[in-house]
Scaffold this motif. Sequence first.
Motif, PDB file in Angstrom:
ATOM      1  N   CYS A   1      21.314 102.722  41.532  1.00 46.20           N
ATOM      2  CA  CYS A   1      22.578 102.217  42.064  1.00 46.20           C
ATOM      3  C   CYS A   1      23.047 103.017  43.276  1.00 46.20           C
ATOM      4  O   CYS A   1      22.589 104.119  43.527  1.00 46.20           O
TER       5      CYS A   1
ATOM      6  N   THR B   1      21.436  98.235  39.374  1.00 46.13           N
ATOM      7  CA  THR B   1      20.746  97.541  38.300  1.00 46.13           C
ATOM      8  C   THR B   1      20.315  98.534  37.225  1.00 46.13           C
ATOM      9  O   THR B   1      20.108  99.713  37.512  1.00 46.13           O
ATOM     10  N   THR B   2      20.220  98.038  36.002  1.00 49.64           N
ATOM     11  CA  THR B   2      19.642  98.807  34.907  1.00 49.64           C
ATOM     12  C   THR B   2      18.483  97.996  34.338  1.00 49.64           C
ATOM     13  O   THR B   2      18.504  96.765  34.361  1.00 49.64           O
ATOM     14  N   ARG B   3      17.504  98.691  33.855  1.00 50.12           N
ATOM     15  CA  ARG B   3      16.351  98.030  33.224  1.00 50.12           C
ATOM     16  C   ARG B   3      16.384  98.391  31.750  1.00 50.12           C
ATOM     17  O   ARG B   3      16.199  99.552  31.383  1.00 50.12           O
TER      18      ARG B   3
ATOM     19  N   LYS C   1      27.359  99.932  42.496  1.00 47.59           N
ATOM     20  CA  LYS C   1      26.599  98.683  42.443  1.00 47.59           C
ATOM     21  C   LYS C   1      25.136  99.019  42.218  1.00 47.59           C
ATOM     22  O   LYS C   1      24.597  99.899  42.876  1.00 47.59           O
TER      23      LYS C   1
ATOM     24  N   ALA D   1      25.569  93.999  29.854  1.00 55.78           N
ATOM     25  CA  ALA D   1      25.719  95.234  30.624  1.00 55.78           C
ATOM     26  C   ALA D   1      26.565  96.228  29.829  1.00 55.78           C
ATOM     27  O   ALA D   1      27.430  95.848  29.048  1.00 55.78           O
TER      28      ALA D   1
ATOM     29  N   THR E   1      15.900  93.257  33.869  1.00 52.74           N
ATOM     30  CA  THR E   1      16.768  93.957  34.810  1.00 52.74           C
ATOM     31  C   THR E   1      18.134  93.298  34.799  1.00 52.74           C
ATOM     32  O   THR E   1      18.244  92.085  34.975  1.00 52.74           O
ATOM     33  N   ILE E   2      19.178  94.108  34.579  1.00 56.53           N
ATOM     34  CA  ILE E   2      20.544  93.600  34.503  1.00 56.53           C
ATOM     35  C   ILE E   2      21.353  94.215  35.639  1.00 56.53           C
ATOM     36  O   ILE E   2      21.476  95.438  35.735  1.00 56.53           O
ATOM     37  N   PRO E   3      21.912  93.388  36.520  1.00 65.80           N
ATOM     38  CA  PRO E   3      22.750  93.929  37.588  1.00 65.80           C
ATOM     39  C   PRO E   3      24.126  94.333  37.045  1.00 65.80           C
ATOM     40  O   PRO E   3      24.594  93.783  36.048  1.00 65.80           O
TER      41      PRO E   3
END
Length: 150
Positions: free
Chosen positions: A66, A125-127, A123, A24, A136-138
Amino acid sequence: MKKLRPFVFLVAISCLFACAKPQAFDYRDIKNVKVESVGYDQTALTMDLVYYNPNHFGVNLQKVDCDVYIDNRYLGKYQLDTLMHISRLSEFTLPSRIMVDMKTVFKNALTFLFNKEVLVNVKGTTRVGKAGIYTTIPFNYEARHKIELF
């Protein structure tokens, strides 16, 4: 056939190291906060968010989704749906636009006036990915920030 074995071995090793899961991004700063439009229900804010890519490889950022909270109260939703390349081990700026729910701001106006610091929690996620393979990374960012209204 024997000449091909070292090549296959090198390709297999390269795939193991190249397929490391991206980490992240680290939040660094917020700049150029501006009110784009004001409305009774929603207000649009634009800002530049500065992040750091801790990965030892460049990645492509495809999407961010987010929710933003101030003092554990919902402020608004932030979404970015564009493709941008991020170099390895570098800072980058993410142009952002957030729609703020004004009902929440009105309910908590006194809190914003009397507190010098607020708890910001994001809060979502990113892709991110590389070579057409995305994951996908939270993320969950939480920190206290000083606010200066006057």
